[in-house]
Design an enzyme around this catalytic site. Structure first.
Site, mmCIF file in Angstrom:
data_model
loop_
_atom_site.group_PDB
_atom_site.id
_atom_site.type_symbol
_atom_site.label_atom_id
_atom_site.label_comp_id
_atom_site.label_asym_id
_atom_site.label_seq_id
_atom_site.Cartn_x
_atom_site.Cartn_y
_atom_site.Cartn_z
ATOM 1 N N THR A 25 0.858 -1.360 0.055
ATOM 2 C CA THR A 25 0.060 -0.109 0.128
ATOM 3 C C THR A 25 0.828 1.445 -0.068
ATOM 4 O OG1 THR A 25 -0.164 -0.046 2.337
ATOM 5 C CG2 THR A 25 -1.796 -1.300 1.111
ATOM 6 N N TYR A 54 3.088 5.475 5.678
ATOM 7 C CA TYR A 54 2.432 5.723 4.229
ATOM 8 C C TYR A 54 1.303 6.662 4.168
ATOM 9 C CZ TYR A 54 4.893 1.083 3.318
ATOM 10 O OH TYR A 54 5.639 0.089 3.247
#
Length: 107
Positions: A25, A54
């Protein structure tokens, strides 16, 4: 009836093959997370690699929760990976970092 589970060894750890490939991701724009998770689940992905740094774990959590609510997948079918971010490596910060990830991912 017997159930056969195909496993492979990865770095000495036995892993069910259905988790051997997952969706990373990193660099998924938060606005695109829901679509990416939905598509991955439709394609059979059950392993998701996440990280606090992230900056999209909250959106991933929303997308996975929606998929579970919709009956697309159960929690037991998912293999979720995350990493403890550097600011949380001190002993007194580990629990805080872990709780943030679990809360954001809605786990």
């Amino acid at each position: 009836s017997s159930t056969s589970i195909s496993c492979q060894s990865i770095g000495g750890i036995m892993m069910d093959e259905k988790y051997s490939v997952g969706l990373g991701t990193y660099c998924i724009n938060p606005d695109q997370v829901a679509s990416a998770i939905q598509t991955a689940l439709e394609q059979g992905y059950r392993r998701f690699d996440c990280a606090l740094v992230y900056f999209n774990e909250d959106k991933i959590g929303d997308a996975l929760a929606q998929a579970m609510d919709d009956g697309v997948v159960s929690r037991e079918e998912l293999y979720i990976v995350s990493k403890l971010a550097s600011p949380f490596h001190r002993r007194e910060h580990v629990k805080i970092g872990l709780q943030k990830t679990l809360t954001d991912l809605r786990l």
